[in-house]
Design a protein around this motif. Structure first.
Motif: not given
Length: 207
Positions: A15-18, A166-168, A192-195, A199-202
């Motif tokens: 969550k924090v990284l995103w 989204a992470l959930s 969301l896949a365009t963000r 991609v990096a964190y979820c």
């Protein structure tokens, strides 16, 4: 520079990284948690008495609890585009962030520990089935909300609330159980896949 203490595989650390990715905020991260530095040592407990990740250090300021951290970062680093200043819009965002931390987290707990963590203490078949059904019921709530907004969880624009939600959802999709079809939810994850942060964190680098 902002310091993030916690292993990158933790959903709460992610969550924090995103949030940092959305804010364009540089940081340094240290691996703490299971498999890395133990969090029950005095050094870490002095920062978080719960001995859990994540913890941030922002200069002399120390903060724990992932949802509090992402709110702080948005407030501290010009993140009104993620966390609106308008009281009604902010409350709508907070509503979903808090719901994720309480209702949704509680729904998946037993099933996740049983099916992913393989916890010996969580292998009661009836309890697993009950948890899976309750988890799906909460996912259905998200699907209906996304049908209503037609875009993101709190409205027409991406907001801070989309990060924990989204992470959930990703956790539900990646857990080995039977997944019902939720078209609005599927379309949401595709948006969301365009963000880059997603991609990096979820999805951990997977488009």
């Amino acid at each position: 520079m902002l310091q993030i203490l916690g292993k990158a595989s933790s959903i709460n650390v992610r969550k924090v990284l995103w949030a940092c990715a959305e804010l364009g905020l540089p940081f340094e991260r240290e691996d703490w948690g299971s498999g890395f530095k133990a969090t029950d040592v005095p050094e870490f407990v002095a920062l978080n008495p719960n001995a859990m990740v994540p913890v941030i250090r922002d200069g002399e300021f120390v903060l724990w609890e992932s949802n509090s951290i992402i709110r702080y970062l948005a407030g501290r680093y010009a993140g009104e585009f993620l966390y609106p200043g308008d009281p009604c819009e902010r409350a709508r965002c907070d509503q979903w962030i808090d719901w994720q931390a309480s209702e949704l987290n509680r729904a998946w707990s037993y099933a996740f520990l049983a099916l992913v963590r393989r916890s010996p203490a969580h292998q009661d078949r009836q309890q697993i089935e009950l948890s899976c059904a309750n988890w799906e019921r909460h996912i259905a709530i998200l699907d209906r909300q996304l049908e209503t907004t037609g875009a993101f969880i709190a409205g027409a624009s991406f907001s801070l609330a989309d990060i924990p939600i989204a992470l959930s959802i990703n956790r539900w999709l990646e857990t080995p159980l039977q997944h019902a079809a939720f078209p609005a939810l599927t379309a949401y994850m595709e948006r969301l896949a365009t963000r880059p942060g997603y991609v990096a964190y979820c999805r951990n680098g997977t488009p």
